[in-house]
Design a protein around this motif. Structure first.
Motif, PDB file in Angstrom:
ATOM      1  N   ASN A   1      11.249   3.185 -12.223  1.00 35.77           N
ATOM      2  CA  ASN A   1       9.851   2.781 -12.163  1.00 35.77           C
ATOM      3  C   ASN A   1       8.944   3.967 -11.924  1.00 35.77           C
ATOM      4  O   ASN A   1       9.365   5.000 -11.419  1.00 35.77           O
ATOM      5  CB  ASN A   1       9.624   1.814 -10.988  1.00 35.77           C
ATOM      6  CG  ASN A   1      10.493   0.587 -11.110  1.00 35.77           C
ATOM      7  OD1 ASN A   1      10.124  -0.387 -11.735  1.00 35.77           O
ATOM      8  ND2 ASN A   1      11.689   0.657 -10.530  1.00 35.77           N
ATOM      9  N   GLU A   2       7.674   3.719 -12.229  1.00 47.44           N
ATOM     10  CA  GLU A   2       6.618   4.576 -11.717  1.00 47.44           C
ATOM     11  C   GLU A   2       6.042   3.837 -10.503  1.00 47.44           C
ATOM     12  O   GLU A   2       5.968   2.615 -10.508  1.00 47.44           O
ATOM     13  CB  GLU A   2       5.496   4.728 -12.743  1.00 47.44           C
ATOM     14  CG  GLU A   2       5.906   5.477 -13.992  1.00 47.44           C
ATOM     15  CD  GLU A   2       4.771   5.548 -15.001  1.00 47.44           C
ATOM     16  OE1 GLU A   2       4.324   6.664 -15.269  1.00 47.44           O
ATOM     17  OE2 GLU A   2       4.336   4.480 -15.487  1.00 47.44           O
ATOM     18  N   VAL A   3       5.659   4.588  -9.491  1.00 46.10           N
ATOM     19  CA  VAL A   3       5.010   3.973  -8.330  1.00 46.10           C
ATOM     20  C   VAL A   3       3.705   4.728  -8.085  1.00 46.10           C
ATOM     21  O   VAL A   3       3.713   5.948  -7.912  1.00 46.10           O
ATOM     22  CB  VAL A   3       5.909   4.029  -7.075  1.00 46.10           C
ATOM     23  CG1 VAL A   3       5.211   3.340  -5.898  1.00 46.10           C
ATOM     24  CG2 VAL A   3       7.260   3.380  -7.344  1.00 46.10           C
ATOM     25  N   TYR A   4       2.618   3.984  -8.112  1.00 48.03           N
ATOM     26  CA  TYR A   4       1.289   4.579  -7.915  1.00 48.03           C
ATOM     27  C   TYR A   4       0.786   4.284  -6.511  1.00 48.03           C
ATOM     28  O   TYR A   4       0.977   3.186  -5.994  1.00 48.03           O
ATOM     29  CB  TYR A   4       0.301   4.017  -8.938  1.00 48.03           C
ATOM     30  CG  TYR A   4       0.566   4.499 -10.342  1.00 48.03           C
ATOM     31  CD1 TYR A   4       1.527   3.866 -11.130  1.00 48.03           C
ATOM     32  CD2 TYR A   4      -0.123   5.585 -10.869  1.00 48.03           C
ATOM     33  CE1 TYR A   4       1.791   4.321 -12.414  1.00 48.03           C
ATOM     34  CE2 TYR A   4       0.130   6.037 -12.153  1.00 48.03           C
ATOM     35  CZ  TYR A   4       1.093   5.399 -12.916  1.00 48.03           C
ATOM     36  OH  TYR A   4       1.352   5.855 -14.182  1.00 48.03           O
ATOM     37  N   PHE A   5       0.138   5.264  -5.901  1.00 45.24           N
ATOM     38  CA  PHE A   5      -0.444   5.107  -4.561  1.00 45.24           C
ATOM     39  C   PHE A   5      -1.938   5.341  -4.662  1.00 45.24           C
ATOM     40  O   PHE A   5      -2.367   6.426  -5.073  1.00 45.24           O
ATOM     41  CB  PHE A   5       0.158   6.124  -3.589  1.00 45.24           C
ATOM     42  CG  PHE A   5       1.645   5.957  -3.416  1.00 45.24           C
ATOM     43  CD1 PHE A   5       2.147   5.160  -2.404  1.00 45.24           C
ATOM     44  CD2 PHE A   5       2.521   6.575  -4.295  1.00 45.24           C
ATOM     45  CE1 PHE A   5       3.521   4.992  -2.261  1.00 45.24           C
ATOM     46  CE2 PHE A   5       3.887   6.408  -4.157  1.00 45.24           C
ATOM     47  CZ  PHE A   5       4.394   5.615  -3.141  1.00 45.24           C
ATOM     48  N   THR A   6      -2.716   4.328  -4.315  1.00 49.18           N
ATOM     49  CA  THR A   6      -4.165   4.471  -4.349  1.00 49.18           C
ATOM     50  C   THR A   6      -4.708   4.132  -2.960  1.00 49.18           C
ATOM     51  O   THR A   6      -4.693   2.966  -2.547  1.00 49.18           O
ATOM     52  CB  THR A   6      -4.782   3.518  -5.400  1.00 49.18           C
ATOM     53  OG1 THR A   6      -4.049   3.672  -6.622  1.00 49.18           O
ATOM     54  CG2 THR A   6      -6.242   3.835  -5.638  1.00 49.18           C
ATOM     55  N   ASP A   7      -5.135   5.156  -2.243  1.00 44.80           N
ATOM     56  CA  ASP A   7      -5.670   4.993  -0.886  1.00 44.80           C
ATOM     57  C   ASP A   7      -4.762   4.114  -0.021  1.00 44.80           C
ATOM     58  O   ASP A   7      -5.213   3.193   0.664  1.00 44.80           O
ATOM     59  CB  ASP A   7      -7.086   4.394  -0.932  1.00 44.80           C
ATOM     60  CG  ASP A   7      -8.061   5.360  -1.598  1.00 44.80           C
ATOM     61  OD1 ASP A   7      -7.840   6.585  -1.501  1.00 44.80           O
ATOM     62  OD2 ASP A   7      -9.024   4.889  -2.230  1.00 44.80           O
ATOM     63  N   VAL A   8      -3.504   4.400  -0.060  1.00 46.35           N
ATOM     64  CA  VAL A   8      -2.532   3.644   0.741  1.00 46.35           C
ATOM     65  C   VAL A   8      -2.564   4.167   2.175  1.00 46.35           C
ATOM     66  O   VAL A   8      -2.474   5.378   2.396  1.00 46.35           O
ATOM     67  CB  VAL A   8      -1.110   3.774   0.149  1.00 46.35           C
ATOM     68  CG1 VAL A   8      -0.087   3.101   1.051  1.00 46.35           C
ATOM     69  CG2 VAL A   8      -1.070   3.194  -1.251  1.00 46.35           C
ATOM     70  N   ARG A   9      -2.694   3.277   3.128  1.00 41.02           N
ATOM     71  CA  ARG A   9      -2.831   3.683   4.526  1.00 41.02           C
ATOM     72  C   ARG A   9      -1.470   3.510   5.230  1.00 41.02           C
ATOM     73  O   ARG A   9      -0.862   2.440   5.184  1.00 41.02           O
ATOM     74  CB  ARG A   9      -3.914   2.846   5.200  1.00 41.02           C
ATOM     75  CG  ARG A   9      -4.220   3.229   6.636  1.00 41.02           C
ATOM     76  CD  ARG A   9      -5.375   2.388   7.171  1.00 41.02           C
ATOM     77  NE  ARG A   9      -6.698   2.888   6.765  1.00 41.02           N
ATOM     78  CZ  ARG A   9      -7.471   3.642   7.556  1.00 41.02           C
ATOM     79  NH1 ARG A   9      -7.063   3.981   8.767  1.00 41.02           N
ATOM     80  NH2 ARG A   9      -8.646   4.043   7.128  1.00 41.02           N
ATOM     81  N   ILE A  10      -1.000   4.580   5.877  1.00 47.61           N
ATOM     82  CA  ILE A  10       0.266   4.529   6.615  1.00 47.61           C
ATOM     83  C   ILE A  10       0.015   4.990   8.048  1.00 47.61           C
ATOM     84  O   ILE A  10      -0.577   6.054   8.249  1.00 47.61           O
ATOM     85  CB  ILE A  10       1.329   5.474   6.009  1.00 47.61           C
ATOM     86  CG1 ILE A  10       1.555   5.196   4.525  1.00 47.61           C
ATOM     87  CG2 ILE A  10       2.652   5.359   6.746  1.00 47.61           C
ATOM     88  CD1 ILE A  10       2.628   6.076   3.913  1.00 47.61           C
ATOM     89  N   PRO A  11       0.457   4.210   9.045  1.00 43.81           N
ATOM     90  CA  PRO A  11       0.292   4.675  10.429  1.00 43.81           C
ATOM     91  C   PRO A  11       1.115   5.936  10.687  1.00 43.81           C
ATOM     92  O   PRO A  11       2.203   6.107  10.105  1.00 43.81           O
ATOM     93  CB  PRO A  11       0.804   3.514  11.285  1.00 43.81           C
ATOM     94  CG  PRO A  11       1.254   2.457  10.360  1.00 43.81           C
ATOM     95  CD  PRO A  11       1.106   2.902   8.955  1.00 43.81           C
ATOM     96  N   ASP A  12       0.615   6.763  11.558  1.00 43.05           N
ATOM     97  CA  ASP A  12       1.316   8.016  11.874  1.00 43.05           C
ATOM     98  C   ASP A  12       2.707   7.757  12.450  1.00 43.05           C
ATOM     99  O   ASP A  12       3.604   8.590  12.340  1.00 43.05           O
ATOM    100  CB  ASP A  12       0.472   8.849  12.854  1.00 43.05           C
ATOM    101  CG  ASP A  12       1.044  10.248  13.022  1.00 43.05           C
ATOM    102  OD1 ASP A  12       1.274  10.929  11.995  1.00 43.05           O
ATOM    103  OD2 ASP A  12       1.302  10.647  14.174  1.00 43.05           O
ATOM    104  N   ALA A  13       2.885   6.570  13.047  1.00 44.34           N
ATOM    105  CA  ALA A  13       4.195   6.226  13.620  1.00 44.34           C
ATOM    106  C   ALA A  13       5.274   6.144  12.542  1.00 44.34           C
ATOM    107  O   ALA A  13       6.467   6.171  12.855  1.00 44.34           O
ATOM    108  CB  ALA A  13       4.108   4.899  14.369  1.00 44.34           C
ATOM    109  N   GLN A  14       4.861   6.050  11.279  1.00 45.21           N
ATOM    110  CA  GLN A  14       5.842   5.961  10.194  1.00 45.21           C
ATOM    111  C   GLN A  14       6.143   7.324   9.564  1.00 45.21           C
ATOM    112  O   GLN A  14       6.681   7.410   8.463  1.00 45.21           O
ATOM    113  CB  GLN A  14       5.365   4.962   9.133  1.00 45.21           C
ATOM    114  CG  GLN A  14       5.450   3.540   9.664  1.00 45.21           C
ATOM    115  CD  GLN A  14       4.926   2.493   8.711  1.00 45.21           C
ATOM    116  OE1 GLN A  14       4.530   1.425   9.141  1.00 45.21           O
ATOM    117  NE2 GLN A  14       4.912   2.776   7.416  1.00 45.21           N
ATOM    118  N   ARG A  15       5.803   8.351  10.310  1.00 46.86           N
ATOM    119  CA  ARG A  15       6.137   9.702   9.862  1.00 46.86           C
ATOM    120  C   ARG A  15       7.546  10.034  10.358  1.00 46.86           C
ATOM    121  O   ARG A  15       7.912   9.720  11.488  1.00 46.86           O
ATOM    122  CB  ARG A  15       5.111  10.682  10.431  1.00 46.86           C
ATOM    123  CG  ARG A  15       5.399  12.139  10.161  1.00 46.86           C
ATOM    124  CD  ARG A  15       4.174  13.005  10.469  1.00 46.86           C
ATOM    125  NE  ARG A  15       3.515  12.675  11.730  1.00 46.86           N
ATOM    126  CZ  ARG A  15       3.949  13.068  12.935  1.00 46.86           C
ATOM    127  NH1 ARG A  15       5.015  13.807  13.041  1.00 46.86           N
ATOM    128  NH2 ARG A  15       3.280  12.719  14.017  1.00 46.86           N
TER     129      ARG A  15
END
Lengths: 418, 374
Positions: free
Chosen positions: A224-238
């Motif tokens: 697949n292709e996966v596109y990210f448009t202004d996707v918000r991730i909490p810093d805890a998921q780093r």
């Protein structure tokens, strides 16, 4: 030097065998037997549901992710026990394909880098197959040169500490079935490329994530292709520190090599049967001297792979850590299966053009022909694997790189030549 | 499952390696190649004293009574330095033939001397060009006297005893033990691509010959013996392939061109990676062969052909590309590259060509399939 189990291994094998015998989805056996390369072959029910159901059953009985610690949904078993399980699971192992990337690569990365709370939240459902993971690494402009990736992660301006992701990934196997993704991003373009990367994990159901299947050369759509448009991730998921993403990704890639002993097959037994069935000048092809020579060549490659795998298992059972020498498996298998398929079609003659489930050899060689080009590219192309063998096994110097000390933003790319 | 050698076998391997390196390593091969000697007598004597010649010969016949696995690790080390000694002819072939088919008296007469290096054996099967088969055996025995010519016979120039394939009085292919120091034996040394291992034409004229094994069983016994020897020679080939790869690697690290080490160029690096792949597949197939040889598994014929084809090709591949990596220097007599190239191509023909063994492999695999289907 022997192929025998120790008494403990034999006891374990017997236990595994009887559990599998009593619990495996035997109604799928015939379909799995006729499965072709790149296609699990289940049509009688939803194949994803069938995979998840078998995985859950194994997990409930303690047979999932055998080498993982119990608290993370594993079986706390030895590497050798895992190998024995794989051998005994046999045909039904194909049902685990959906989870290979998650359990083989994402899971170990989470285990090495996530905090305890995240591990206890994420790993058990990954083991049981209730949550499927994918690996969001390759990009249109960075395949073999993974560290050249351009998907950006920028700190949100609202002071929340969240990250905002924009960009595109590609060749993401199984993204369309995934609940979670392991995502490598660029957080700093002002430093050399390996130093400005940061790793995250995210729910694939997060707003702004769009999965578009790629129609592949063989007609299927597993990538697949996966596109990210202004996707918000909490810093805890780093995972790991900001800028430590390359180091984190190496955990993932190292684990790719740990999935040894699975014994990649080249399709040789099918070829041998074909040579006994099809005729040349009214005699079985296997009597033709040209055919015999080629068959022998495929045989020594197939057996060489098989026993290389067994030597690796032996090393593993003695507590040695598998290293870059295991790159040989896919390198040999990919090229061999492609050559073998071409040879098989040649023996089928003009009928070799037919690709039907009820056609010559159930269409298995046609499926290998059409899928094997991907095998030679995915998870490290033939060329990258030769570099790994040359540099990490034989100790040869790396190629001279023009981008090693340059800030990422100044590196020439296909669209930005200097 | 344990597809590996034991710690004792690895220790033996180290010991043999040190011994061979102390004696000068590959320099011994060069010395024989450039002299009139047919083999290195001191080295051979040393190997006998070390007990490696008799490693797999039972103690009652003067051997050490270890296993064939021990002999495999010895063979690999001999191959690494392409040792100029008649071990393959004398030990892998003639001693094995005696062990497999010899009478008690024949074993007692020859095995202790072979193990001690006091006598050298040669296996005399081939006649003429082309693929050898039982139908091509013209040498014949009449009333216990052998007449005919065998060529080429590896180590036939220095051997004391030969195992010879010939037709019996009733025309059946059989094996015979012939004392080469006795009457009716004429030897002619042949030039070859690898003069570090002597080749000779042996012409017999009413030479006294003693039946080895049953009359008419000659080809069958020879096949069994050659299967066993094929695995041991595969270990020599493996050792040679590994050493050729190491030489190429070392040179690629040392040689500079265009301002950089040539090993940093992918054209060279990938060539070396492919050599590593051949050598690794061969090693794994050799392990399979060693297991079959030592355990007497029914898969021995398939394992032997697999190891033989795989190791022959790996050695040929590594030795030819070793020259290529060395460039022009690789084609000088002074550099060792050609020594490995010579040995690789000679060993690929010993016991019959690679294509012969490809054919045997397919025969044996399909026989197995037919048996499984029946």
């Amino acid at each position: 030097m022997d192929f025998e189990d120790t008494p403990q291994e034999a006891a374990f094998r017997a236990e595994v065998r009887s559990w599998i015998d009593a619990n495996a989805p035997k109604h799928l056996e015939d379909q799995l037997k006729r499965a072709n390369f790149g296609d699990i072959g289940i049509t009688s029910e939803d194949p994803i549901a069938a995979c998840k159901s078998w995985q859950k059953k194994k997990a409930d009985a303690g047979w999932a992710c055998l080498h993982w610690p119990k608290e993370y949904g594993g079986g706390n078993r030895t590497p050798m026990e895992r190998v024995i399980w794989n051998q005994e699971e046999g045909l039904f192992r194909a049902l685990g394909g959906l989870f290979t990337i998650g359990q083989g690569m994402c899971g170990p990365t989470v285990m090495a880098w996530a905090d305890e709370e995240a591990k206890r939240r994420l790993l058990p459902p990954l083991s049981s197959g209730e949550e499927v993971w994918c690996q969001l690494f390759s990009e249109p402009a960075s395949g073999s040169d993974l560290a050249g990736l351009r998907t950006r992660a920028v700190k949100a301006e609202d002071g929340s500490g969240d990250w905002i992701i924009n960009g595109q990934k590609i060749w993401t196997s199984g993204a369309q079935n995934s609940d979670w993704g392991l995502l490598i991003t660029r957080t700093d373009a002002d430093v050399p490329k390996h130093k400005g990367l940061t790793m995250f994990y995210l729910s694939m159901h997060t707003p702004g994530v769009e999965v578009r299947p790629i129609k592949q050369a063989n007609g299927q759509s597993s990538f697949n292709e996966v596109y990210f448009t202004d996707v918000r991730i909490p810093d805890a998921q780093r995972l790991g520190a900001v800028g430590q993403g390359w180091e984190v990704s190496l955990t993932t890639l190292m684990n790719e090599r740990l999935s040894i002993g699975s014994g990649m097959s080249t399709g040789f037994p099918s070829l041998l049967s074909l040579c006994m069935d099809v005729e040349i000048d009214g005699k079985p092809a296997v009597q033709d001297s040209n055919v015999r020579s080629k068959l022998a060549q495929f045989a020594v490659r197939e057996m060489g792979l098989k026993y290389t795998g067994m030597r690796a298992i032996t090393a593993l059972s003695k507590g040695e850590t598998p290293g870059p020498e295991n790159s040989i498996g896919k390198l040999v298998a990919g090229a061999t299966m492609q050559d073998l398929a071409m040879f098989a079609l040649d023996l089928q003659g003009q009928s070799g053009v037919i690709w039907e489930k009820d056609g010559p050899s159930d269409g298995r060689f046609q499926a290998i022909l059409m899928r094997s080009p991907a095998t030679r590219i995915e998870g490290g192309s033939d060329e990258i694997l030769r570099n790994i063998i040359g540099e990490r096994v034989l100790g040869l110097p790396g190629d001279i790189r023009v981008d090693k000390t340059v800030a990422f933003k100044d590196i020439p790319t296909s669209g930005r030549k200097h | 499952m344990n597809l590996d050698f034991s710690d004792e076998q690895k220790a033996l391997k180290d010991q043999v390696r040190r011994f061979l390196e102390d004696r000068g390593g590959v320099a011994q091969m060069r010395a024989v190649l450039t002299s009139d000697a047919s083999y290195d007598k001191d080295l051979y004597k040393g190997l006998a004293e070390l007990g490696v010649l008799g490693a797999a010969i039972p103690e009652e016949f003067g051997g050490v009574g270890l296993s064939h696995l021990d002999l495999c690790v010895v063979a690999e080390e001999l191959g690494r330095v392409i040792a100029p000694v008649p071990v393959a002819s004398s030990i892998y072939l003639v001693a094995e033939a005696l062990l497999q088919a010899g009478s008690q008296a024949q074993k007692q007469a020859w095995l202790p001397r072979l193990a001690a290096g006091e006598a050298i054996g040669a296996f005399a099967l081939n006649e003429g060009e082309g693929r050898m088969g039982p139908e091509k055996v013209r040498a014949s025995v009449s009333g216990g006297k052998l007449t005919g010519t065998k060529s080429p016979v590896a180590d036939g120039d220095c051997a004391d005893v030969a195992v010879v394939a010939a037709k019996s009085d009733s025309g059946k292919v059989s094996l015979y033990v012939v004392d080469l120091n006795g009457p009716g034996v004429e030897r002619r040394t042949l030039n070859s691509i690898d003069p570090s291992r002597g080749q000779a034409a042996l012409t017999f004229t009413n030479a006294p010959a003693e039946l080895l094994g049953g009359e008419g069983d000659g080809w069958h016994i020879a096949t069994q013996v050659m299967d066993r020897a094929a695995i041991l020679i595969a270990y020599e080939q493996l050792g040679g392939a590994d050493r050729a790869l190491e030489m190429a690697r070392d040179y690629a690290l040392e040689r500079m061109a265009f301002g950089r080490q040539i090993g940093s160029f992918q054209a060279i690096k990938h060539m070396l990676a492919d050599m590593y792949v051949s050598a690794t597949l061969a090693r794994s197939n050799c392990y399979y062969g060693a297991w079959a040889l030592a355990s007497g598994a029914s898969e021995l014929p398939v394992a032997a052909a697999t190891a033989r084809v795989s190791a022959s090709q790996a050695f040929q591949h590594c030795s030819k590309n070793n020259i290529q990596v060395h460039g022009g220097m690789g084609f000088t007599f002074e550099y060792d590259c050609h020594l490995f190239y010579r040995r690789a191509n000679a060993l690929a023909l010993a016991l019959g060509s690679v294509s012969t063994w490809e054919d045997l492999l397919v025969d044996r695999m399909t026989a197995g399939n037919a048996a499984a289907a029946a």
